[in-house]
Write an enzyme that holds these catalytic residues in place. Structure first.
Site, PDB file in Angstrom:
ATOM      1  N   LYS A  11      57.041  77.165  79.251  1.00 55.42           N
ATOM      2  CA  LYS A  11      56.133  75.970  79.277  1.00 55.42           C
ATOM      3  C   LYS A  11      55.910  76.160  80.927  1.00 55.42           C
ATOM      4  CE  LYS A  11      58.180  73.447  75.499  1.00 55.42           C
ATOM      5  NZ  LYS A  11      58.454  72.457  75.202  1.00 55.42           N
ATOM      6  N   TYR A  51      51.871  72.099  67.608  1.00 60.25           N
ATOM      7  CA  TYR A  51      52.618  70.853  67.461  1.00 60.25           C
ATOM      8  C   TYR A  51      52.045  69.846  66.529  1.00 60.25           C
ATOM      9  CZ  TYR A  51      55.151  71.958  71.944  1.00 60.25           C
ATOM     10  OH  TYR A  51      56.078  72.380  72.800  1.00 60.25           O
ATOM     11  N   ASN A 118      60.957  70.527  79.485  1.00 59.04           N
ATOM     12  CA  ASN A 118      62.081  71.472  79.040  1.00 59.04           C
ATOM     13  C   ASN A 118      62.014  72.698  78.964  1.00 59.04           C
ATOM     14  OD1 ASN A 118      60.808  71.641  76.851  1.00 59.04           O
ATOM     15  ND2 ASN A 118      61.779  70.218  75.494  1.00 59.04           N
ATOM     16  N   HIS A 121      59.839  76.630  74.832  1.00 62.76           N
ATOM     17  CA  HIS A 121      59.810  76.277  73.203  1.00 62.76           C
ATOM     18  C   HIS A 121      60.359  77.639  72.610  1.00 62.76           C
ATOM     19  CE1 HIS A 121      58.411  75.834  69.394  1.00 62.76           C
ATOM     20  NE2 HIS A 121      58.207  77.051  69.211  1.00 62.76           N
ATOM     21  N   GLU A 132      54.661  81.240  63.900  1.00 65.37           N
ATOM     22  CA  GLU A 132      54.315  80.927  65.483  1.00 65.37           C
ATOM     23  C   GLU A 132      54.047  82.577  66.033  1.00 65.37           C
ATOM     24  OE1 GLU A 132      57.730  78.661  66.838  1.00 65.37           O
ATOM     25  OE2 GLU A 132      57.212  76.943  65.875  1.00 65.37           O
TER      26      GLU A 132
HETATM   27  P1  ADP Z   1      61.806  71.132  70.130  1.00 70.99           P
HETATM   28  O1  ADP Z   1      61.090  71.799  71.373  1.00 70.99           O
HETATM   29  O2  ADP Z   1      63.086  71.022  71.126  1.00 70.99           O
HETATM   30  O3  ADP Z   1      62.026  71.728  68.938  1.00 70.99           O
HETATM   31  P2  ADP Z   1      60.291  69.108  69.302  1.00 70.99           P
HETATM   32  O4  ADP Z   1      59.602  70.098  68.178  1.00 70.99           O
HETATM   33  O5  ADP Z   1      60.801  67.764  68.528  1.00 70.99           O
HETATM   34  O6  ADP Z   1      61.408  69.698  70.115  1.00 70.99           O
HETATM   35  O7  ADP Z   1      59.121  68.540  70.210  1.00 70.99           O
HETATM   36  C1  ADP Z   1      58.284  69.598  70.589  1.00 70.99           C
HETATM   37  C2  ADP Z   1      58.039  69.069  71.831  1.00 70.99           C
HETATM   38  O8  ADP Z   1      57.433  67.976  72.387  1.00 70.99           O
HETATM   39  C3  ADP Z   1      59.442  69.016  72.921  1.00 70.99           C
HETATM   40  O9  ADP Z   1      60.093  70.376  73.474  1.00 70.99           O
HETATM   41  C4  ADP Z   1      59.054  68.501  74.150  1.00 70.99           C
HETATM   42  O10 ADP Z   1      58.219  69.265  75.118  1.00 70.99           O
HETATM   43  C5  ADP Z   1      58.157  67.436  73.474  1.00 70.99           C
HETATM   44  N1  ADP Z   1      58.675  66.185  73.188  1.00 70.99           N
HETATM   45  C6  ADP Z   1      59.330  65.781  72.162  1.00 70.99           C
HETATM   46  N2  ADP Z   1      59.958  64.718  72.044  1.00 70.99           N
HETATM   47  C7  ADP Z   1      59.344  63.896  72.974  1.00 70.99           C
HETATM   48  C8  ADP Z   1      59.453  62.623  73.524  1.00 70.99           C
HETATM   49  N3  ADP Z   1      60.116  61.842  73.090  1.00 70.99           N
HETATM   50  N4  ADP Z   1      58.621  62.229  74.765  1.00 70.99           N
HETATM   51  C9  ADP Z   1      57.922  63.262  75.272  1.00 70.99           C
HETATM   52  N5  ADP Z   1      57.807  64.445  74.895  1.00 70.99           N
HETATM   53  C10 ADP Z   1      58.374  64.929  73.753  1.00 70.99           C
END
Ligand code: ADP
Length: 143
Positions: A11, A51, A118, A121, A132
């Protein structure tokens, strides 16, 4: 044990902080193999697709803006049980909750954006990985 391929996106927080090599080295140290790698600027359309499971969340526009702050690096990574093992290496979504030694624990945002910024992905299962990889790589780009 099965050989799988997963889709990883470095990212914009990883790209702008110069962390792509450092994090990729962790994947390679596990024995995983690079099968496809490219830099991409993500459109609204590809992000809406990627997303779609969070499109109705209030934080989605922030996530879209974040993912367009810089190009990302897309990686097709192969290995034994790579899909779940990479998720373990990453740690949970919220970097503040990720243990030291995990990628998100070591490099993710520890402030108010800890759930969003974070680092990577990674596909969360075999079906997601297949969809994907097709979304981010054209035919012939995974070798
Ligand atoms: P992951 O990437 O850990 O599988 P998710 O698929 O739930 O998590 O969410 C996709 C992405 O959206 C996350 O990696 C993060 O960048 C963002 N995200 C998820 N939850 C939140 C939140 N509560 N607030 C802000 N950004 C979020």
């Amino acid at each position: 044990m099965s050989t799988e391929t997963t889709l990883i996106l470095f990212k914009p927080d990883a790209v702008t902080q110069g962390l792509v090599g450092t994090v990729l080295a962790r994947y390679e140290k596990e024995g995983f193999k690079v099968r496809g790698l490219k830099v991409m600027a993500l459109s609204d359309e590809i992000l809406a697709d990627h997303y779609s499971h969070i499109a109705d969340k209030p934080f989605f526009p922030s996530v879209r803006g974040f993912m367009q702050e810089s190009p990302v690096v897309a990686l097709a990574l192969e290995g034994e049980n790579v899909i779940s093992r990479v998720r373990d290496l990453l740690g949970p979504t919220d970097s503040k909750e990720a243990a030291a030694g995990t990628i998100r624990g070591d490099f993710g945002d520890k402030g108010e954006d800890s759930k969003m910024r974070n680092i990577c992905h990674a596909s969360d299962g075999p079906e997601a990985a297949e969809a994907e990889l097709k979304r981010f790589f054209n035919e012939g780009e995974i070798i």
